[in-house]
Design a protein around this motif. Structure first.
Motif: not given
Length: 391
Positions: A379, A391, A385, A388, A357, A381
């Protein structure tokens, strides 16, 4: 007004000096000077320290062991409990270790309940010569500056540990210990001078302190549970390391780690979790890393998989180390490498319940977002981010 104020300060200073000089006349104060200690930095005061402790420990009322202003040489000494009442160990001066001291411990507190270690003084391990000999003699030959073994309900406040030969502070089998406003420091080039090492302990708080060393600033080993770290300024060293997970048979879990409101400046890592490539079952869970500033940190977030520093791992065997329920929130700043985040988990045992976060980490050299490398991370999110890329 100014003259009156200065006169008052002089009077107060004289009163404090008189109190220290005549502390043997005050009930419950055990001044090491009156047990044979000499503040010349040459005479070995270990026996005097131990004599003062032994008498204070046997006292049923309030008791304070006092190390006054001055420099006191001491060989290895172990302060053992249980004692009849809670003790205050007040160090105002400096205690120095012999340059050639070997062994497991230098200053050790064992089986003590209700200890307060305070006073603004310093424990100086005089470790510079030892650092050059650790490779040839072996790390186990050199002592830890301050050990706390199986202590409960202690407050360690306002002291300094500098230039340890090995680790600065080691906490083993303890419950409810608070480290407040301490200073732990050794040069960046020093060897194995971990700041605070915690293992098999619960309810440990480290707050409002400075830690800068040549190795891990704070190391949380197996059995570290309900640990709270806040308002720490980290200097040189390897940041906060959790591990090495999966390196010991029947090792206890790491659980309930909270790190908040800390600043890392020039450290090798920010938050690091070490997982051995191991068939030993182990896990770390319920960890929160929140409101952290990274200034010129090489790897702000680093989860090693596999961690195999000795090159003796069997990679054909899947790791049984589990990481779950981890929160990274509001972590921002700069890194000195392109890889700001490395989160490597395994196909056979993925990391689960990991939340990111508001992460904002920039490459210091280019000003662009740094890179992230991840594998087998489940994960969640939220917020912004950066980087990134995985992710």
């Amino acid at each position: 007004m100014g003259s009156s104020s200065n006169l008052l300060k002089v009077c107060l200073s004289m009163l404090v000096f008189a109190w220290i000089a005549n502390a043997h006349n005050i009930p419950g104060v055990y001044n090491v000077m009156h047990y044979g200690a000499v503040a010349d930095g040459k005479f070995d005061c270990a026996n005097a320290f131990l004599s003062a402790w032994t008498e204070a420990c046997a006292c049923s009322g309030s008791a304070t062991i006092l190390i006054p202003q001055g420099t006191f040489l001491s060989s290895a000494v172990s302060f053992k409990g249980p004692c009849k009442s809670a003790l205050v160990f007040q160090i105002i001066g400096k205690v120095v270790a012999p340059v050639d001291l070997l062994g497991d411990n230098w200053i050790c507190f064992e089986y003590v309940k209700g200890l307060t270690l305070t006073g603004g003084g310093t424990f100086d391990g005089q470790g510079s010569i030892a650092w050059s000999k650790q490779i040839s003699l072996g790390f186990s030959k050199f002592p830890v500056n301050i050990r706390f073994n199986y202590c409960t309900d202690a407050i360690i406040q306002g002291i300094s540990s500098i230039n340890s030969k090995l680790f600065h502070i080691d906490v083993l089998g303890c419950k409810n210990i608070k480290f407040i406003a301490i200073n732990v420091s050794a040069p960046k080039t020093s060897v194995s001078t971990d700041g605070i090492r915690i293992g098999m302990s619960t309810g440990i708080t480290v707050s409002s302190s400075f830690i800068g060393t040549g190795d891990n600033c704070i190391f949380l080993g197996p059995g570290s549970q309900n640990i709270y770290i806040t308002k720490i300024l980290f200097g040189a060293g390897h940041g906060i390391t959790i591990g090495s997970l999966g390196s010991l048979e029947k090792e206890e879990a790491v659980h309930g780690i909270t790190v908040r409101n800390c600043t890392f400046t020039g450290t090798e890592n920010g938050i690091r979790i070490e997982r051995w490539h191991s068939s030993i079952f182990s896990f770390a869970s319920n960890m929160i890393f929140e409101d952290l500033i990274m200034n010129h940190v090489k790897h702000p977030i680093l989860i090693d998989e596999p961690y195999c520093p000795l090159g003796l791992c069997t990679f054909a065997v899947p790791t049984l180390v589990k990481i779950s329920d981890v929160i990274f929130k509001n972590i921002r700043g700069t890194c000195t490498s392109e890889l700001a985040v490395k989160f490597m988990c395994s196909l056979h045992n993925p990391c689960v319940g990991v939340q990111f976060n508001d992460i904002d980490l920039m490459n210091m050299g280019s000003g662009r977002p740094a890179l992230a490398l991840c594998s087998y991370v489940k994960s969640i999110l939220s917020g912004n981010i950066f980087p990134s890329t995985c992710f």
